[in-house]
Design a protein around this motif. Structure first.
Motif, PDB file in Angstrom:
ATOM      1  N   GLY A 135     -19.140   7.854  10.909  1.00 51.42           N
ATOM      2  CA  GLY A 135     -18.029   8.325  10.085  1.00 51.42           C
ATOM      3  C   GLY A 135     -18.299   8.178   8.608  1.00 51.42           C
ATOM      4  N   VAL A 136     -18.890   7.036   8.217  1.00 49.85           N
ATOM      5  CA  VAL A 136     -19.224   6.825   6.807  1.00 49.85           C
ATOM      6  C   VAL A 136     -20.276   7.833   6.358  1.00 49.85           C
ATOM      7  CG1 VAL A 136     -20.257   5.214   5.168  1.00 49.85           C
ATOM      8  CG2 VAL A 136     -18.588   4.386   6.845  1.00 49.85           C
ATOM      9  N   ALA A 137     -21.259   8.082   7.218  1.00 50.74           N
ATOM     10  CA  ALA A 137     -22.286   9.073   6.881  1.00 50.74           C
ATOM     11  C   ALA A 137     -21.671  10.462   6.734  1.00 50.74           C
ATOM     12  CB  ALA A 137     -23.368   9.084   7.960  1.00 50.74           C
ATOM     13  N   GLY A 138     -20.729  10.787   7.620  1.00 49.75           N
ATOM     14  CA  GLY A 138     -20.059  12.081   7.513  1.00 49.75           C
ATOM     15  C   GLY A 138     -19.245  12.191   6.242  1.00 49.75           C
ATOM     16  N   LEU A 139     -18.597  11.080   5.867  1.00 52.69           N
ATOM     17  CA  LEU A 139     -17.824  11.078   4.626  1.00 52.69           C
ATOM     18  C   LEU A 139     -18.724  11.352   3.434  1.00 52.69           C
ATOM     19  CD1 LEU A 139     -15.197   8.384   3.601  1.00 52.69           C
ATOM     20  CD2 LEU A 139     -16.976   9.109   2.009  1.00 52.69           C
ATOM     21  N   LEU A 140     -19.837  10.622   3.343  1.00 52.95           N
ATOM     22  CA  LEU A 140     -20.735  10.784   2.203  1.00 52.95           C
ATOM     23  C   LEU A 140     -21.393  12.156   2.196  1.00 52.95           C
ATOM     24  CD1 LEU A 140     -22.398   7.253   2.182  1.00 52.95           C
ATOM     25  CD2 LEU A 140     -20.725   8.154   0.543  1.00 52.95           C
ATOM     26  N   ALA A 141     -21.838  12.587   3.378  1.00 57.09           N
ATOM     27  CA  ALA A 141     -22.512  13.885   3.445  1.00 57.09           C
ATOM     28  C   ALA A 141     -21.571  15.014   3.045  1.00 57.09           C
ATOM     29  CB  ALA A 141     -23.058  14.119   4.851  1.00 57.09           C
ATOM     30  N   GLY A 142     -20.357  14.975   3.597  1.00 51.10           N
ATOM     31  CA  GLY A 142     -19.404  16.030   3.277  1.00 51.10           C
ATOM     32  C   GLY A 142     -18.969  16.004   1.830  1.00 51.10           C
ATOM     33  N   LEU A 172     -20.598  14.732  -0.790  1.00 51.68           N
ATOM     34  CA  LEU A 172     -21.700  15.147  -1.646  1.00 51.68           C
ATOM     35  C   LEU A 172     -21.920  16.658  -1.566  1.00 51.68           C
ATOM     36  CD1 LEU A 172     -24.179  12.211  -0.978  1.00 51.68           C
ATOM     37  CD2 LEU A 172     -23.044  12.741  -3.157  1.00 51.68           C
ATOM     38  N   SER A 173     -21.778  17.198  -0.357  1.00 42.47           N
ATOM     39  CA  SER A 173     -21.936  18.643  -0.202  1.00 42.47           C
ATOM     40  C   SER A 173     -20.857  19.394  -0.975  1.00 42.47           C
ATOM     41  CB  SER A 173     -21.876  19.020   1.280  1.00 42.47           C
ATOM     42  OG  SER A 173     -21.907  20.413   1.446  1.00 42.47           O
ATOM     43  N   MET A 174     -19.620  18.903  -0.888  1.00 41.29           N
ATOM     44  CA  MET A 174     -18.534  19.535  -1.635  1.00 41.29           C
ATOM     45  C   MET A 174     -18.778  19.449  -3.136  1.00 41.29           C
ATOM     46  SD  MET A 174     -15.906  20.752   0.258  1.00 41.29           S
ATOM     47  CE  MET A 174     -14.434  20.483  -0.720  1.00 41.29           C
ATOM     48  N   ALA A 175     -19.217  18.261  -3.590  1.00 40.84           N
ATOM     49  CA  ALA A 175     -19.452  18.075  -5.022  1.00 40.84           C
ATOM     50  C   ALA A 175     -20.560  18.987  -5.526  1.00 40.84           C
ATOM     51  CB  ALA A 175     -19.803  16.608  -5.298  1.00 40.84           C
ATOM     52  N   ALA A 176     -21.651  19.057  -4.766  1.00 37.35           N
ATOM     53  CA  ALA A 176     -22.771  19.910  -5.174  1.00 37.35           C
ATOM     54  C   ALA A 176     -22.356  21.376  -5.205  1.00 37.35           C
ATOM     55  CB  ALA A 176     -23.953  19.708  -4.231  1.00 37.35           C
ATOM     56  N   GLY A 208     -14.131  13.143  -4.734  1.00 37.04           N
ATOM     57  CA  GLY A 208     -13.028  12.212  -4.503  1.00 37.04           C
ATOM     58  C   GLY A 208     -12.003  12.736  -3.520  1.00 37.04           C
ATOM     59  N   PHE A 209     -11.653  14.026  -3.627  1.00 37.58           N
ATOM     60  CA  PHE A 209     -10.638  14.584  -2.742  1.00 37.58           C
ATOM     61  C   PHE A 209     -11.125  14.623  -1.296  1.00 37.58           C
ATOM     62  CE2 PHE A 209      -9.296  17.082  -6.698  1.00 37.58           C
ATOM     63  CZ  PHE A 209      -8.455  16.058  -7.085  1.00 37.58           C
ATOM     64  N   PHE A 210     -12.370  15.058  -1.104  1.00 36.48           N
ATOM     65  CA  PHE A 210     -12.913  15.106   0.252  1.00 36.48           C
ATOM     66  C   PHE A 210     -13.010  13.701   0.827  1.00 36.48           C
ATOM     67  CE2 PHE A 210     -16.124  15.075   3.500  1.00 36.48           C
ATOM     68  CZ  PHE A 210     -15.956  16.267   4.170  1.00 36.48           C
ATOM     69  N   ALA A 211     -13.511  12.764   0.026  1.00 29.77           N
ATOM     70  CA  ALA A 211     -13.687  11.396   0.515  1.00 29.77           C
ATOM     71  C   ALA A 211     -12.352  10.761   0.881  1.00 29.77           C
ATOM     72  CB  ALA A 211     -14.401  10.552  -0.539  1.00 29.77           C
ATOM     73  N   SER A 212     -11.308  11.040   0.108  1.00 26.73           N
ATOM     74  CA  SER A 212      -9.998  10.460   0.407  1.00 26.73           C
ATOM     75  C   SER A 212      -9.488  10.929   1.767  1.00 26.73           C
ATOM     76  CB  SER A 212      -8.998  10.820  -0.691  1.00 26.73           C
ATOM     77  OG  SER A 212      -8.750  12.214  -0.703  1.00 26.73           O
ATOM     78  N   GLY A 213      -9.754  12.187   2.103  1.00 19.90           N
ATOM     79  CA  GLY A 213      -9.351  12.672   3.422  1.00 19.90           C
ATOM     80  C   GLY A 213     -10.248  12.154   4.524  1.00 19.90           C
ATOM     81  N   ALA A 214     -11.561  12.115   4.262  1.00 18.04           N
ATOM     82  CA  ALA A 214     -12.518  11.693   5.288  1.00 18.04           C
ATOM     83  C   ALA A 214     -12.429  10.201   5.587  1.00 18.04           C
ATOM     84  CB  ALA A 214     -13.934  12.052   4.839  1.00 18.04           C
ATOM     85  N   LEU A 215     -11.839   9.428   4.674  1.00 21.69           N
ATOM     86  CA  LEU A 215     -11.713   7.991   4.901  1.00 21.69           C
ATOM     87  C   LEU A 215     -10.700   7.664   5.998  1.00 21.69           C
ATOM     88  CD1 LEU A 215     -12.293   5.043   3.984  1.00 21.69           C
ATOM     89  CD2 LEU A 215     -10.434   5.329   2.312  1.00 21.69           C
ATOM     90  N   ILE A 216      -9.667   8.480   6.125  1.00 22.11           N
ATOM     91  CA  ILE A 216      -8.571   8.168   7.050  1.00 22.11           C
ATOM     92  C   ILE A 216      -9.034   8.050   8.500  1.00 22.11           C
ATOM     93  CG2 ILE A 216      -6.394   9.065   7.993  1.00 22.11           C
ATOM     94  CD1 ILE A 216      -5.730  10.065   5.208  1.00 22.11           C
ATOM     95  N   PRO A 217      -9.885   8.959   9.033  1.00 19.68           N
ATOM     96  CA  PRO A 217     -10.279   8.827  10.442  1.00 19.68           C
ATOM     97  C   PRO A 217     -11.083   7.572  10.760  1.00 19.68           C
ATOM     98  CG  PRO A 217     -10.719  11.045   9.625  1.00 19.68           C
ATOM     99  CD  PRO A 217     -10.389  10.204   8.439  1.00 19.68           C
ATOM    100  N   ILE A 218     -11.727   6.950   9.756  1.00 21.83           N
ATOM    101  CA  ILE A 218     -12.543   5.777  10.063  1.00 21.83           C
ATOM    102  C   ILE A 218     -11.810   4.461   9.785  1.00 21.83           C
ATOM    103  CG2 ILE A 218     -14.687   7.030   9.656  1.00 21.83           C
ATOM    104  CD1 ILE A 218     -14.923   5.643   6.969  1.00 21.83           C
ATOM    105  N   LEU A 219     -10.566   4.539   9.309  1.00 20.07           N
ATOM    106  CA  LEU A 219      -9.811   3.323   9.027  1.00 20.07           C
ATOM    107  C   LEU A 219      -9.657   2.418  10.253  1.00 20.07           C
ATOM    108  CD1 LEU A 219      -6.970   4.555   6.603  1.00 20.07           C
ATOM    109  CD2 LEU A 219      -8.923   3.082   6.065  1.00 20.07           C
ATOM    110  N   PRO A 220      -9.338   2.961  11.437  1.00 18.20           N
ATOM    111  CA  PRO A 220      -9.203   2.069  12.605  1.00 18.20           C
ATOM    112  C   PRO A 220     -10.483   1.290  12.888  1.00 18.20           C
ATOM    113  CG  PRO A 220      -8.301   4.230  13.086  1.00 18.20           C
ATOM    114  CD  PRO A 220      -9.006   4.353  11.779  1.00 18.20           C
ATOM    115  N   TYR A 221     -11.630   1.908  12.692  1.00 16.70           N
ATOM    116  CA  TYR A 221     -12.908   1.240  12.960  1.00 16.70           C
ATOM    117  C   TYR A 221     -13.204   0.192  11.886  1.00 16.70           C
ATOM    118  CZ  TYR A 221     -13.458   5.021  16.291  1.00 16.70           C
ATOM    119  OH  TYR A 221     -13.264   5.899  17.332  1.00 16.70           O
TER     120      TYR A 221
END
Length: 390
Positions: free
Chosen positions: A207-214, A216-220, A311-324
């Motif tokens: 999940g963390v890798a998906g957050l960073l990858a997504g 960074l891809s959005m930012a680029a 920042g916007f993508f990461a804020s959304g992608a963080l929510i699914p990994i909060l339980p873990y």
């Protein structure tokens, strides 16, 4: 057209709300006149509700007007005046049965609170929906003019909301859609991997890798997009020093007209415009500079756009990994992740609905369905791969 007889309950006749009570009802036999002028209990309740709603809607427009200046303020105050006329119509009908002032419908009171607290395009979009829900067209006790007013009010508010949407910064829109992308993509990734039965630590790392990858891809992608637009704009800006050659042009040939024809003007228009420019230059007034600052402002800065998208993508992608992150695993973690993302999807969908002038609940449910649909597909694939690996 509604039945004039049905609408002719004393003050309900057309035009009576302007205060002309003397000619509103023709002389009738006593029993028939009493039957027409005595409203039913249901009518009194409905009229009181309409009166309360008109009062509350007028307050909404006055609150919005207090936050604006110039033309928009005048338009909103004009709408408030129209609501006051409608209010007076129901007062005239009720007469001594007007009763204590009502509070209006819950949604209208909520709209008033939003207008007092926030204002802005969100409230205008909600007001647009409120005007569209008017039942005056089907109510015999409302005048045709009032029903027409409500339809026109909807279009006025729609136009004001459109102005607000046009002024709204791209950053806010990017926040909504960037966060939504992060929510859906990372939930799908986490559920797909979690369904295979791998340890919770592996799901978290994924999940963390998906957050960073997504992110960074959005930012680029955003950086490249903005930089490309700025470069295209720079290539289209007229040479700032070219006007220095204008005084030396042959006035008769006036090749300056060719410049304006190349920019899309018709021949006659180009000749006229070029003649005006030549006259100003020869009079010593100089060439007006091209106004490109606004265009640059609209496009924005590449680095700023990239950081915002990250920042916007990461804020959304963080929510699914909060339980873990908090130590949950297995089905409880999947359930909590899906629930949290569902709430967030409903929120982003409702915001999109409000901005588009559509019913927020419908857009929220659509957003939820799309997000859960994508997550369900990847979860099913994860189950299939997990079974195969076993």
């Amino acid at each position: 057209m509604r039945n004039p007889t049905a609408a002719g309950l004393g003050p309900t006749s057309r035009g009576c709300h302007d205060g002309d009570m003397s000619t509103s009802t023709p002389p009738l036999p006593g029993d028939e006149r009493a039957a027409r002028t005595a409203p039913t209990r249901e009518q009194v309740r409905r009229w009181r509700r309409y009166l309360a709603d008109e009062r509350a809607e007028g307050a909404v427009y006055r609150h919005l007007a207090s936050r604006r200046e110039g033309e928009e303020r005048e338009i909103l105050l004009g709408l408030a005046d129209a609501e006051r006329r409608h209010e007076q119509h129901w007062r005239d009908l009720l007469g001594d049965q007007v009763g204590r002032p009502g509070k209006g419908a819950l949604r209208t009171r909520l709209l008033g609170w939003l207008a007092r607290t926030f204002g802005g395009v969100f409230v205008l979009a909600l007001a647009q929906n409120a005007e569209a829900r008017s039942s005056y067209a089907d109510d015999a006790d409302a005048t045709d003019a009032m029903a027409a007013d409500e339809r026109v009010h909807g279009e006025v508010v729609r136009a004001l909301a459109t102005r607000g949407r046009a002024r709204m910064s791209g950053t806010f829109r990017a926040a909504v859609f960037g966060a939504n992308d992060g929510l859906v993509s990372n939930l799908a990734l986490v559920l797909g991997v979690g369904a295979t039965g791998v340890p919770a630590g592996t799901v978290l790392v994924t999940g963390v890798a998906g957050l960073l990858a997504g992110a960074l891809s959005m930012a680029a992608g955003e950086y490249v997009s903005v930089r490309s637009q700025r470069e295209l704009l720079e290539a289209s800006i007229p040479d700032a020093d070219a006007h220095e050659s204008i005084p030396a042009l042959d006035v008769d040939a006036n090749e300056l007209a060719l410049v304006y024809r190349a920019r899309g003007m018709a021949p006659a228009e180009a000749e006229e415009h070029a003649a005006g420019v030549m006259a100003r230059m020869l009079a010593g007034h100089g060439m007006p500079a091209a106004d490109v600052a606004h265009a640059y402002e609209e496009i924005g800065n590449g680095w700023s756009a990239a950081l915002s998208s990250f920042g916007f993508f990461a804020s959304g992608a963080l929510i699914p990994i909060l339980p873990y992150l908090f130590g949950l695993s297995g089905l409880p973690a999947i359930g909590v992740a899906a629930g949290l993302v569902g709430i967030a999807l409903l929120g982003t969908g409702a915001v999109v609905g409000v901005l588009s002038g559509a019913p927020p609940l419908r857009r929220a449910l659509r957003q939820l369905g799309i997000g859960y649909g994508a997550a369900a597909v990847t979860y099913g694939l994860g189950l299939a791969f997990g079974t195969t690996m076993v």
